[in-house]
Design a protein around this motif. Structure first.
Motif, mmCIF file in Angstrom:
data_model
loop_
_atom_site.group_PDB
_atom_site.id
_atom_site.type_symbol
_atom_site.label_atom_id
_atom_site.label_comp_id
_atom_site.label_asym_id
_atom_site.label_seq_id
_atom_site.Cartn_x
_atom_site.Cartn_y
_atom_site.Cartn_z
ATOM 1 N N GLN A 1 79.727 16.670 12.786
ATOM 2 C CA GLN A 1 80.635 15.302 11.312
ATOM 3 C C GLN A 1 80.882 13.811 12.321
ATOM 4 O OE1 GLN A 1 81.199 15.006 7.627
ATOM 5 N NE2 GLN A 1 79.344 17.127 8.537
ATOM 6 N N MET A 2 81.534 14.843 13.471
ATOM 7 C CA MET A 2 82.081 13.276 14.539
ATOM 8 C C MET A 2 80.492 13.164 15.313
ATOM 9 S SD MET A 2 84.909 13.833 17.306
ATOM 10 C CE MET A 2 83.651 14.476 18.592
ATOM 11 N N ILE B 1 76.158 10.164 3.878
ATOM 12 C CA ILE B 1 74.959 11.338 3.102
ATOM 13 C C ILE B 1 74.121 12.712 3.733
ATOM 14 C CG2 ILE B 1 73.018 11.172 1.469
ATOM 15 C CD1 ILE B 1 73.960 8.732 0.389
ATOM 16 N N LEU B 2 73.909 11.891 4.763
ATOM 17 C CA LEU B 2 73.360 13.014 5.598
ATOM 18 C C LEU B 2 74.501 13.632 6.468
ATOM 19 C CD1 LEU B 2 70.646 10.611 8.462
ATOM 20 C CD2 LEU B 2 70.285 12.274 6.196
ATOM 21 N N ALA B 3 75.494 13.216 7.071
ATOM 22 C CA ALA B 3 76.681 14.357 7.645
ATOM 23 C C ALA B 3 76.932 14.702 5.917
ATOM 24 C CB ALA B 3 77.336 13.244 8.132
ATOM 25 N N LEU B 4 76.440 14.733 5.170
ATOM 26 C CA LEU B 4 77.856 15.230 4.139
ATOM 27 C C LEU B 4 76.370 16.931 3.683
ATOM 28 C CD1 LEU B 4 79.257 13.611 1.585
ATOM 29 C CD2 LEU B 4 80.208 14.670 3.233
ATOM 30 N N LEU B 5 75.405 15.797 3.614
ATOM 31 C CA LEU B 5 74.259 17.672 3.689
ATOM 32 C C LEU B 5 74.220 18.512 4.819
ATOM 33 C CD1 LEU B 5 71.140 14.707 2.408
ATOM 34 C CD2 LEU B 5 72.619 16.615 1.433
ATOM 35 N N LEU B 6 74.130 17.382 5.658
ATOM 36 C CA LEU B 6 74.142 18.028 6.980
ATOM 37 C C LEU B 6 75.483 19.608 7.647
ATOM 38 C CD1 LEU B 6 71.958 18.366 9.650
ATOM 39 C CD2 LEU B 6 73.460 16.877 10.844
ATOM 40 N N LEU C 1 77.397 24.785 6.431
ATOM 41 C CA LEU C 1 78.506 26.022 5.957
ATOM 42 C C LEU C 1 78.031 26.965 4.887
ATOM 43 C CD1 LEU C 1 81.303 26.117 4.409
ATOM 44 C CD2 LEU C 1 80.625 25.400 1.913
ATOM 45 N N LEU C 2 76.691 26.680 4.849
ATOM 46 C CA LEU C 2 75.723 28.035 4.208
ATOM 47 C C LEU C 2 75.325 28.730 6.145
ATOM 48 C CD1 LEU C 2 74.363 28.693 1.308
ATOM 49 C CD2 LEU C 2 72.150 27.701 2.651
ATOM 50 N N VAL C 3 74.958 27.829 6.218
ATOM 51 C CA VAL C 3 74.437 28.672 7.736
ATOM 52 C C VAL C 3 75.858 29.531 8.336
ATOM 53 C CG1 VAL C 3 74.064 28.616 10.666
ATOM 54 C CG2 VAL C 3 72.783 27.491 8.673
ATOM 55 N N SER C 4 76.598 29.417 8.197
ATOM 56 C CA SER C 4 77.839 30.050 8.879
ATOM 57 C C SER C 4 78.136 31.079 7.665
ATOM 58 C CB SER C 4 79.075 28.828 8.637
ATOM 59 O OG SER C 4 80.135 29.763 8.726
ATOM 60 N N ARG C 5 78.312 30.431 6.420
ATOM 61 C CA ARG C 5 78.608 31.811 5.416
ATOM 62 C C ARG C 5 77.202 32.936 5.923
ATOM 63 N NH1 ARG C 5 80.234 29.745 0.924
ATOM 64 N NH2 ARG C 5 83.203 29.464 1.922
ATOM 65 N N LEU C 6 75.961 32.940 6.097
ATOM 66 C CA LEU C 6 74.495 33.423 6.213
ATOM 67 C C LEU C 6 75.404 34.382 7.627
ATOM 68 C CD1 LEU C 6 71.668 32.100 5.160
ATOM 69 C CD2 LEU C 6 73.385 33.797 4.011
ATOM 70 N N THR C 7 75.231 33.591 8.683
ATOM 71 C CA THR C 7 75.152 34.258 10.287
ATOM 72 C C THR C 7 77.104 35.103 10.781
ATOM 73 O OG1 THR C 7 76.400 32.342 10.987
ATOM 74 C CG2 THR C 7 73.499 32.772 11.018
ATOM 75 N N THR C 8 77.757 34.612 9.850
ATOM 76 C CA THR C 8 79.424 35.518 9.393
ATOM 77 C C THR C 8 78.519 36.990 9.821
ATOM 78 O OG1 THR C 8 80.412 33.325 9.251
ATOM 79 C CG2 THR C 8 81.785 35.962 9.239
#
Lengths: 213, 259
Positions: free
Chosen positions: A144-145, A190-195, A200-207
């Motif tokens: 985000q930053m 908008i790009l930041a929110l999409l990214l 978030l999805l990647v984080s769920r899948l790789t946890t």
């Protein structure tokens, strides 16, 4: 506004791609650097306070000042934004990786050792997966930053949507100033929110399954 | 996931551990003194041309620094008197249900590039200091709001109940129990906002609102690296000193026994 976007659609897409590409590549680089540093810090506990100090001081340095220092060293163009974005992105990930890696319970590491795992295997199969959700949280903050830092980097002719914001600024009073500034600013948001959603999805899948909430 | 890790993964409030705080309180002024000392020696001995000498005159630099700090302080004051009451309000009674939405929005809003905000508001309100203060205040508002809400939510509800049971009014509980206990988190938010604002104030020069960013733009426009680097160094030092002042305030205003 609609005409403006329709007219510039190709260019907007290209700059959006550049923006995301700069951020994703720099954050990936930052993640590798941060995890490597965090491993070092967890091995040598005395470095922990130093790491916290460096990340606190680093985040205090204004991005325009860092770009100002980089330009004489590496010129203008793509390189200063890459260095600046990577620099800022490393710090939150480092902070979280230190917390995550040192938060892994020593009894777990000992049982892994007892099961015959070497130190590298223990890191790869126990410590890193346990710390992963916290590291990913840091990575999301960094991303985000970085989207904002990358926008500023357009001032030294970096790539991405920041160019639109500075074009808007340069043309204030002109017909398209508002369109440029709006597309630049909201494009980044908008790009930041999409990214962030993707991360978030990647984080769920790789946890690892065992520690998912 | 344990409670401890969940705490970290939802929000990093920026509260530092004690050892780091103490080292920074001593280390930051020393670091700044060394950098400023080095720069002053260079400034005195360097062979500057007319343009450089004019831009880097002591009077000019002091004036720009003064503008930069005044801009930062006014903005921070605006942020404090708006964000803290808003945060308190969002943790009271029926407003409480909006607090999740607001913290989510505050986190997302962090992605808005501050330079875009400044340019958009300048198109609307014109090139002046008021526009700069307003856009910087919007930027600094979010971390203070978020930390005020998080800090107040973290207060152990049994303590609040105990205070109520002792016969304190809702206002007394807020003033004497909740706010003191939330102070470390709120102050960390205030310091974050100070640091964001002092950095972003460098962009004020883009809309003729003064500040040290002028040295950077002049350095780039006239292609004088000496001015550019001097500007960058001085902005960094001012930011570090503001961060240090924020830390001193944090230590002074945090009640004993809460850390």
């Amino acid at each position: 506004m609609v005409d403006f976007i329709a007219d510039k659609w190709q260019d907007i897409l290209f700059r959006s791609y550049q923006h995301v590409s700069l951020v994703v590549q720099s954050v990936l680089l930052a993640t590798i650097i941060a995890i490597a540093l965090a491993v070092l810090v967890t091995q040598i506990p005395r470095l922990r306070s130093a790491a916290n100090m460096i990340s606190a001081i680093g985040l205090t340095i204004p991005s325009l000042a860092l770009l100002g220092l980089l330009v004489p060293l590496v010129g203008i163009g793509t390189l200063p934004p890459v260095i600046a974005v990577t620099f800022y992105a490393t710090l939150p990930i480092l902070r979280n990786a230190v917390v995550g890696l040192s938060g892994v319970s020593p009894t777990l590491l000992e049982s892994a050792k007892g099961m015959g795992m070497g130190s590298l295997t223990r890191f790869r199969r126990v410590q890193l997966p346990m710390a992963w959700p916290v590291i990913m949280a840091g990575l999301r903050v960094s991303t985000q930053m970085s989207m904002g830092v990358a926008a500023i980097a357009a001032y030294v002719l970096g790539p991405g949507l920041g160019t639109y914001i500075f074009t808007g600024l340069a043309q204030i009073g002109g017909a398209n100033a508002l369109n440029y500034a709006l597309v630049g600013t909201f494009g980044v948001v908008i790009l930041a929110l999409l990214l962030d959603a993707v991360l978030l999805l990647v984080s769920r899948l790789t946890t690892s399954k065992g520690i998912r909430v | 996931m344990s409670d401890a890790t969940r705490q970290v993964s939802t929000v990093d409030t920026g509260v530092e551990d004690r050892k780091t705080t103490i080292r920074l309180l001593i280390g930051l002024p020393l670091l700044c003194a060394v950098i400023l000392g080095g720069w002053s020696i260079w400034r005195q001995t360097a062979d500057l041309d007319d343009i450089e000498a004019r831009q880097l005159a002591w009077g000019t630099i002091l004036e720009l620094t003064r503008q930069h700090i005044v801009l930062t302080l006014i903005t921070t004051a605006v942020v404090l008197v708006t964000a803290i009451p808003a945060g308190i309000l969002l943790t009271r009674g029926s407003f409480r249900r909006y607090s999740g939405f607001v913290t989510g929005f505050a986190n997302a809003g962090q992605a808005a590039p501050v330079i875009g905000l400044i340019v958009l508001l300048a198109i609307w309100l014109g090139f002046n200091t008021r526009t700069a203060v307003l856009s910087l205040a919007i930027y600094g508002f979010l971390p203070v709001l978020r930390n005020t809400i998080v800090g107040l939510q973290q207060v152990d509800q049994t303590l609040v109940e105990a205070a109520r049971g002792m016969g304190m009014s809702a206002v007394d509980v807020l003033r004497r129990v909740e706010l003191p206990l939330a102070m470390p988190v709120i102050m960390a938010g205030v310091r974050t906002a100070l640091v964001l604002v002092v950095g972003a104030a460098a962009f004020a020069t883009f809309i003729n609102a003064g500040g040290l960013g002028a040295l950077i733009t002049t350095g780039i426009n006239l292609f004088r690296y000496s001015i550019l680097v001097s500007g960058a160094v001085i902005i960094a030092v001012v930011a570090l000193l503001v961060d240090w002042a924020g830390r001193v305030l944090e230590v002074l205003l945090t009640p004993k026994g809460t850390t």
